[in-house]
Design an enzyme around this catalytic site. Structure first.
Site, PDB file in Angstrom:
ATOM      1  N   ASN A   9     -42.265 -75.535-112.373  1.00 31.70           N
ATOM      2  CA  ASN A   9     -42.689 -75.021-113.680  1.00 31.70           C
ATOM      3  C   ASN A   9     -44.162 -74.639-113.580  1.00 31.70           C
ATOM      4  O   ASN A   9     -45.030 -75.491-113.602  1.00 31.70           O
ATOM      5  CB  ASN A   9     -42.482 -76.124-114.737  1.00 31.70           C
ATOM      6  CG  ASN A   9     -42.987 -75.705-116.109  1.00 31.70           C
ATOM      7  OD1 ASN A   9     -43.265 -74.533-116.343  1.00 31.70           O
ATOM      8  ND2 ASN A   9     -43.092 -76.678-117.020  1.00 31.70           N
ATOM      9  N   TRP A  10     -44.401 -73.332-113.466  1.00 26.95           N
ATOM     10  CA  TRP A  10     -45.782 -72.864-113.290  1.00 26.95           C
ATOM     11  C   TRP A  10     -46.587 -72.886-114.587  1.00 26.95           C
ATOM     12  O   TRP A  10     -47.788 -72.627-114.572  1.00 26.95           O
ATOM     13  CB  TRP A  10     -45.790 -71.442-112.730  1.00 26.95           C
ATOM     14  CG  TRP A  10     -45.439 -71.346-111.283  1.00 26.95           C
ATOM     15  CD1 TRP A  10     -45.103 -72.376-110.437  1.00 26.95           C
ATOM     16  CD2 TRP A  10     -45.401 -70.153-110.492  1.00 26.95           C
ATOM     17  NE1 TRP A  10     -44.861 -71.891-109.182  1.00 26.95           N
ATOM     18  CE2 TRP A  10     -45.035 -70.518-109.192  1.00 26.95           C
ATOM     19  CE3 TRP A  10     -45.635 -68.802-110.766  1.00 26.95           C
ATOM     20  CZ2 TRP A  10     -44.899 -69.591-108.157  1.00 26.95           C
ATOM     21  CZ3 TRP A  10     -45.500 -67.870-109.739  1.00 26.95           C
ATOM     22  CH2 TRP A  10     -45.143 -68.271-108.453  1.00 26.95           C
ATOM     23  N   LYS A  11     -45.905 -73.102-115.718  1.00 27.79           N
ATOM     24  CA  LYS A  11     -46.585 -73.075-117.030  1.00 27.79           C
ATOM     25  C   LYS A  11     -47.379 -71.771-117.154  1.00 27.79           C
ATOM     26  O   LYS A  11     -46.904 -70.730-116.711  1.00 27.79           O
ATOM     27  CB  LYS A  11     -47.452 -74.331-117.187  1.00 27.79           C
ATOM     28  CG  LYS A  11     -46.643 -75.615-116.922  1.00 27.79           C
ATOM     29  CD  LYS A  11     -47.361 -76.872-117.302  1.00 27.79           C
ATOM     30  CE  LYS A  11     -46.453 -78.064-117.037  1.00 27.79           C
ATOM     31  NZ  LYS A  11     -46.995 -79.328-117.488  1.00 27.79           N
ATOM     32  N   HIS A  99     -39.516 -77.458-123.687  1.00 26.49           N
ATOM     33  CA  HIS A  99     -40.549 -78.256-123.012  1.00 26.49           C
ATOM     34  C   HIS A  99     -41.477 -78.850-124.079  1.00 26.49           C
ATOM     35  O   HIS A  99     -41.754 -78.206-125.097  1.00 26.49           O
ATOM     36  CB  HIS A  99     -41.342 -77.373-122.037  1.00 26.49           C
ATOM     37  CG  HIS A  99     -42.222 -78.172-121.125  1.00 26.49           C
ATOM     38  ND1 HIS A  99     -43.421 -78.705-121.550  1.00 26.49           N
ATOM     39  CD2 HIS A  99     -42.071 -78.558-119.844  1.00 26.49           C
ATOM     40  CE1 HIS A  99     -43.958 -79.380-120.545  1.00 26.49           C
ATOM     41  NE2 HIS A  99     -43.157 -79.312-119.496  1.00 26.49           N
ATOM     42  N   GLU A 148     -38.610 -85.871-119.576  1.00 28.15           N
ATOM     43  CA  GLU A 148     -40.031 -85.909-119.236  1.00 28.15           C
ATOM     44  C   GLU A 148     -40.803 -86.750-120.257  1.00 28.15           C
ATOM     45  O   GLU A 148     -41.126 -86.265-121.355  1.00 28.15           O
ATOM     46  CB  GLU A 148     -40.621 -84.497-119.254  1.00 28.15           C
ATOM     47  CG  GLU A 148     -39.942 -83.529-118.316  1.00 28.15           C
ATOM     48  CD  GLU A 148     -40.830 -82.340-118.004  1.00 28.15           C
ATOM     49  OE1 GLU A 148     -41.220 -82.195-116.854  1.00 28.15           O
ATOM     50  OE2 GLU A 148     -41.156 -81.580-118.938  1.00 28.15           O
ATOM     51  N   GLY A 154     -48.561 -84.435-116.369  1.00 28.98           N
ATOM     52  CA  GLY A 154     -49.917 -84.033-115.993  1.00 28.98           C
ATOM     53  C   GLY A 154     -50.936 -85.156-115.959  1.00 28.98           C
ATOM     54  O   GLY A 154     -52.141 -84.904-115.890  1.00 28.98           O
ATOM     55  N   SER A 185     -45.651 -85.860-113.355  1.00 26.34           N
ATOM     56  CA  SER A 185     -46.484 -86.298-112.225  1.00 26.34           C
ATOM     57  C   SER A 185     -45.685 -86.556-110.949  1.00 26.34           C
ATOM     58  O   SER A 185     -45.970 -87.498-110.209  1.00 26.34           O
ATOM     59  CB  SER A 185     -47.297 -87.545-112.625  1.00 26.34           C
ATOM     60  OG  SER A 185     -48.153 -87.240-113.703  1.00 26.34           O
ATOM     61  N   GLY A 206     -44.559 -79.750-112.264  1.00 26.42           N
ATOM     62  CA  GLY A 206     -45.602 -78.872-112.804  1.00 26.42           C
ATOM     63  C   GLY A 206     -46.693 -78.661-111.774  1.00 26.42           C
ATOM     64  O   GLY A 206     -46.588 -77.834-110.859  1.00 26.42           O
ATOM     65  N   GLY A 207     -47.760 -79.447-111.892  1.00 27.03           N
ATOM     66  CA  GLY A 207     -48.960 -79.289-111.067  1.00 27.03           C
ATOM     67  C   GLY A 207     -48.701 -79.130-109.578  1.00 27.03           C
ATOM     68  O   GLY A 207     -49.276 -78.242-108.926  1.00 27.03           O
TER      69      GLY A 207
HETATM   70  P1  PGA Z   1     -46.525 -82.269-114.076  1.00 23.27           P
HETATM   71  O1  PGA Z   1     -45.750 -81.432-115.185  1.00 23.27           O
HETATM   72  O2  PGA Z   1     -45.659 -82.292-112.845  1.00 23.27           O
HETATM   73  O3  PGA Z   1     -47.802 -81.532-113.857  1.00 23.27           O
HETATM   74  O4  PGA Z   1     -46.721 -83.659-114.629  1.00 23.27           O
HETATM   75  C1  PGA Z   1     -44.369 -81.569-115.362  1.00 23.27           C
HETATM   76  C2  PGA Z   1     -43.916 -80.703-116.513  1.00 23.27           C
HETATM   77  O5  PGA Z   1     -44.576 -80.684-117.558  1.00 23.27           O
HETATM   78  O6  PGA Z   1     -42.883 -80.010-116.425  1.00 23.27           O
END
Ligand code: PGA
Length: 222
Positions: A9-11, A99, A148, A154, A185, A206-207
């Site tokens: 998920n690149w957001k 999300h 999540e 994050g 995370s 995400g990250g």
């Molecule tokens: P994260 O994000 O891996 O940076 O914690 C996950 C997400 O929000 O899908």
């Protein structure tokens, strides 16, 4: 080996150029990785660079699928700013829906999310429906849920896997969903703590999906 989903998920990250580089780098890493047929790897870029994903996957023959991060609850028509399922299906096989960041910052309601799910399904796009606790309502027709917990997103503080297993188990028991993914995370170091759980079928990242090297290690270690 059970089927797994690894979602990037690149957001709201990356430009056209950065996305091209990511796919180029992935093409080198993935060819070294060998066979991972039981894992569906789905990359979800922002809307305006979905075309980069589509072109790069074709150009490098990458074993990756594309997903969107959202979908309009409306059909094609006079809905300024919305991106319809009719258009999205030309790019993606999946879409993230609900999300916690879309719920929070874009004020998406449960009623709207249920319409998004119905719209996605009507265009043959598989929803990846996000929830942050086991009580949240899951609309009809959802087969993949991403669980999540808010504090884990994050923060560098992933949930205790035991807790994740108990919640994933209870979501599966209460709803007719086929797959539960964990998100929050996730790193190459901790991914296996989640993918080895009996009720967990993959991860939403995400990250650590923003750079090709750590994301490849996540695929490898999952
Ligand atoms: P994260 O994000 O891996 O940076 O914690 C996950 C997400 O929000 O899908």
């Amino acid at each position: 080996m059970k089927k797994q989903f690894i979602i990037a998920n690149w957001k709201s990250h990356k430009t056209i150029h950065e996305a091209k580089l990511w796919f180029e780098e992935m093409s080198l890493h993935l060819h070294e990785l060998g066979d991972f047929k039981e894992k569906d790897i789905i990359v979800c870029p922002p809307f305006p660079i979905l075309h980069v994903g589509l072109d790069s996957i074709k150009k490098h023959s990458l074993p990756l699928l594309l997903g969107a991060q959202d979908i309009s609850p409306f059909p094609e028509g006079s809905y300024t700013g919305a991106v319809s399922g009719k258009l999205l299906r030309e790019f993606v096989t999946h879409t993230i829906i609900g999300h916690s960041e879309s719920r929070r910052y874009l004020h998406q309601t449960e009623e709207e999310l249920a319409k998004k799910v119905a719209m996605a399904l009507s265009f043959g796009i598989m929803p990846i429906y996000c929830v942050s606790n086991k009580e949240e309502k899951i609309p009809q027709g959802v087969k993949i849920v991403a669980y999540e917990p808010l504090e884990a997103i994050g923060s560098g503080k992933p949930e205790e896997p035991q807790e994740t297993e108990s919640i994933a188990h209870s979501i599966k028991e209460k709803n007719s969903v086929s797959y539960i993914l964990y998100g929050g995370s996730v790193t190459a170091e901790n991914v296996q703590n989640y993918t080895q759980l009996p009720s967990v079928d993959g991860v939403l990242v995400g990250g650590e999906s923003l750079n090709a090297q750590p994301f490849t290690s996540i695929i490898q270690n999952a």
